[in-house]
Design a protein around this motif. Sequence first.
Motif, mmCIF file in Angstrom:
data_model
loop_
_atom_site.group_PDB
_atom_site.id
_atom_site.type_symbol
_atom_site.label_atom_id
_atom_site.label_comp_id
_atom_site.label_asym_id
_atom_site.label_seq_id
_atom_site.Cartn_x
_atom_site.Cartn_y
_atom_site.Cartn_z
ATOM 1 N N ALA A 4 0.849 -1.184 0.000
ATOM 2 C CA ALA A 4 0.000 0.000 0.000
ATOM 3 C C ALA A 4 0.885 1.233 0.000
ATOM 4 O O ALA A 4 2.003 1.195 0.494
ATOM 5 N N GLY A 5 0.369 2.316 -0.535
ATOM 6 C CA GLY A 5 1.163 3.543 -0.500
ATOM 7 C C GLY A 5 0.776 4.460 -1.640
ATOM 8 O O GLY A 5 0.226 4.019 -2.646
ATOM 9 N N LEU A 6 1.074 5.726 -1.479
ATOM 10 C CA LEU A 6 0.708 6.699 -2.502
ATOM 11 C C LEU A 6 1.529 6.494 -3.763
ATOM 12 O O LEU A 6 2.638 5.946 -3.706
ATOM 13 N N GLN A 7 0.979 6.962 -4.872
ATOM 14 C CA GLN A 7 1.706 6.853 -6.137
ATOM 15 C C GLN A 7 3.042 7.592 -6.046
ATOM 16 O O GLN A 7 3.111 8.709 -5.526
ATOM 17 N N GLY A 8 4.072 6.935 -6.530
ATOM 18 C CA GLY A 8 5.375 7.582 -6.575
ATOM 19 C C GLY A 8 6.274 7.265 -5.389
ATOM 20 O O GLY A 8 7.437 7.629 -5.391
ATOM 21 N N VAL A 9 5.728 6.594 -4.358
ATOM 22 C CA VAL A 9 6.580 6.307 -3.197
ATOM 23 C C VAL A 9 7.596 5.209 -3.474
ATOM 24 O O VAL A 9 8.573 5.065 -2.737
ATOM 25 N N LEU A 21 10.313 1.339 4.359
ATOM 26 C CA LEU A 21 10.662 2.754 4.249
ATOM 27 C C LEU A 21 11.462 2.932 2.960
ATOM 28 O O LEU A 21 12.518 2.335 2.796
ATOM 29 N N THR A 22 10.896 3.739 2.030
ATOM 30 C CA THR A 22 11.586 3.899 0.747
ATOM 31 C C THR A 22 12.356 5.217 0.686
ATOM 32 O O THR A 22 12.128 6.114 1.497
ATOM 33 N N LYS A 23 13.245 5.306 -0.256
ATOM 34 C CA LYS A 23 13.963 6.546 -0.571
ATOM 35 C C LYS A 23 14.714 7.123 0.623
ATOM 36 O O LYS A 23 14.689 8.334 0.864
ATOM 37 N N LEU A 24 15.351 6.243 1.350
ATOM 38 C CA LEU A 24 16.167 6.682 2.481
ATOM 39 C C LEU A 24 17.319 7.567 2.002
ATOM 40 O O LEU A 24 17.877 8.348 2.763
ATOM 41 N N ASP A 25 17.665 7.408 0.730
ATOM 42 C CA ASP A 25 18.736 8.224 0.152
ATOM 43 C C ASP A 25 18.204 9.588 -0.298
ATOM 44 O O ASP A 25 18.968 10.438 -0.741
ATOM 45 N N GLY A 65 10.820 11.908 9.270
ATOM 46 C CA GLY A 65 9.878 11.738 10.368
ATOM 47 C C GLY A 65 9.156 10.400 10.341
ATOM 48 O O GLY A 65 8.855 9.829 11.388
ATOM 49 N N ALA A 66 8.893 9.905 9.127
ATOM 50 C CA ALA A 66 8.163 8.641 9.013
ATOM 51 C C ALA A 66 8.921 7.512 9.703
ATOM 52 O O ALA A 66 8.324 6.692 10.398
ATOM 53 N N ALA A 67 10.216 7.495 9.531
ATOM 54 C CA ALA A 67 11.030 6.435 10.130
ATOM 55 C C ALA A 67 10.812 6.383 11.632
ATOM 56 O O ALA A 67 10.817 5.324 12.250
ATOM 57 N N LEU A 68 10.616 7.559 12.218
ATOM 58 C CA LEU A 68 10.490 7.644 13.663
ATOM 59 C C LEU A 68 9.057 7.519 14.151
ATOM 60 O O LEU A 68 8.817 7.268 15.316
ATOM 61 N N SER A 69 8.088 7.726 13.267
ATOM 62 C CA SER A 69 6.685 7.735 13.701
ATOM 63 C C SER A 69 5.944 6.435 13.428
ATOM 64 O O SER A 69 4.985 6.118 14.124
ATOM 65 N N VAL A 70 6.372 5.703 12.403
ATOM 66 C CA VAL A 70 5.579 4.555 11.933
ATOM 67 C C VAL A 70 5.211 3.586 13.054
ATOM 68 O O VAL A 70 4.042 3.261 13.250
ATOM 69 N N LYS A 108 10.107 -2.928 8.426
ATOM 70 C CA LYS A 108 10.838 -4.183 8.240
ATOM 71 C C LYS A 108 12.022 -4.033 7.308
ATOM 72 O O LYS A 108 13.030 -4.689 7.469
ATOM 73 N N LEU A 109 11.833 -3.190 6.291
ATOM 74 C CA LEU A 109 12.876 -3.066 5.271
ATOM 75 C C LEU A 109 13.050 -1.604 4.892
ATOM 76 O O LEU A 109 12.114 -0.816 5.024
ATOM 77 N N VAL A 110 14.218 -1.264 4.423
ATOM 78 C CA VAL A 110 14.429 0.085 3.911
ATOM 79 C C VAL A 110 15.018 0.032 2.502
ATOM 80 O O VAL A 110 15.835 -0.819 2.180
ATOM 81 N N GLY A 111 14.563 0.971 1.673
ATOM 82 C CA GLY A 111 15.114 1.122 0.331
ATOM 83 C C GLY A 111 15.976 2.368 0.316
ATOM 84 O O GLY A 111 15.532 3.422 0.753
ATOM 85 N N ARG A 112 17.178 2.203 -0.158
ATOM 86 C CA ARG A 112 18.051 3.379 -0.147
ATOM 87 C C ARG A 112 18.672 3.654 -1.503
ATOM 88 O O ARG A 112 19.839 4.014 -1.614
ATOM 89 N N GLY A 113 17.886 3.480 -2.550
ATOM 90 C CA GLY A 113 18.394 3.774 -3.880
ATOM 91 C C GLY A 113 17.539 3.119 -4.943
ATOM 92 O O GLY A 113 16.608 2.380 -4.626
ATOM 93 N N GLU A 114 17.847 3.395 -6.186
ATOM 94 C CA GLU A 114 17.022 2.887 -7.283
ATOM 95 C C GLU A 114 17.448 1.515 -7.773
ATOM 96 O O GLU A 114 16.732 0.885 -8.541
ATOM 97 N N ARG A 115 18.623 1.054 -7.354
ATOM 98 C CA ARG A 115 19.101 -0.243 -7.835
ATOM 99 C C ARG A 115 18.372 -1.383 -7.121
ATOM 100 O O ARG A 115 17.906 -1.230 -6.010
ATOM 101 N N MET A 116 18.310 -2.522 -7.792
ATOM 102 C CA MET A 116 17.575 -3.663 -7.248
ATOM 103 C C MET A 116 18.172 -4.163 -5.930
ATOM 104 O O MET A 116 17.481 -4.721 -5.093
ATOM 105 N N GLU A 117 19.471 -3.959 -5.751
ATOM 106 C CA GLU A 117 20.086 -4.457 -4.509
ATOM 107 C C GLU A 117 19.939 -3.471 -3.344
ATOM 108 O O GLU A 117 20.372 -3.756 -2.240
ATOM 109 N N ASP A 118 19.314 -2.315 -3.633
ATOM 110 C CA ASP A 118 19.177 -1.302 -2.582
ATOM 111 C C ASP A 118 17.959 -1.518 -1.677
ATOM 112 O O ASP A 118 17.126 -0.639 -1.515
#
Length: 271
Positions: A108-113, A222-226, A232-237, A246-256
Amino acid sequence: AEMFGQLTSGLETAWNKLRGVDVLTKENVAEPMRDIRRALLEADVSLPVVRRFVQSVSEQAVGTGLIRGVRPDQQLVKIVHDELVKLMGGEVSDLVFSKSGPTVFLLAGLQGVGKTTVCAKLAFYLKKLGKSCMLVAADVYRPAAIDQLKILGDQVGVPVYAEGTGIKPSEIAKRGLEEAKKKKIDVIIVDTAGRLHSLLSVLLSALVTTFNIEIGITGAILTKLDGDSRGGAALSVKEVSGKPIKLVGRGERMEDLEPFYPDRMAGRILG
Ligand code: GDP
């Protein structure tokens, strides 16, 4: 940009005001506590969360007294660190898999996240854990999403189940799951438009009634950590939803994509 850059420097203001003090007191922590409050609010941490956080930290700061060999400013850093870890759920929270049949992940999530990207990243991540995966293209409102998912699926070597745009997401999800069962695939990841109503229609009309599976929101990614969002989301969720990141995305590459470690994140926030 670094997500927590501004928060890190905001918090530093607080410690810096305690240079040279002998012991933390109600009086000398008052201003640093206001700095902490301001830094958290500016990072978009939700107000009730900030209130509870600041109250807990100031009680501990004043109540701790003198610790031999530890400077009072460092003492406050340690209290804030531990409180940040607690706020983010304390421990690493593992993904949960169903005991029989395929596990279904819906995002779930808004478009573009970054949902479509996460679908493929997650498949890549799970493949490395030895799970077989299939992606299901049920974002029928954005035709480009289906092509994007096919391309990403190819890139990570995971099959993509798609039927085009003229079909209900719930139908696609249902047939996708049937296909996964037939092929004994461990995990299906369903890419939807991410709005609640489309998710619910997939869940309620397709998966729950047909397959009688258990459902629930199990956690956040949590996406786009980079990126340059304020963190704030990281701290509020966890505090707001009761569900862990559970997981964080920190870039556009598949291994991120990587597990979310509250203590490491607290360390990064404190710089
Ligand atoms: P969706 O609309 O939620 O499915 O979002 P997409 O998966 O299409 O992602 C939107 C844009 O964000 C794309 O250009 C992605 O490459 C980019 N994106 C996704 N995840 C990340 C990330 O972790 N870091 C960065 N910098 N960009 C990301």
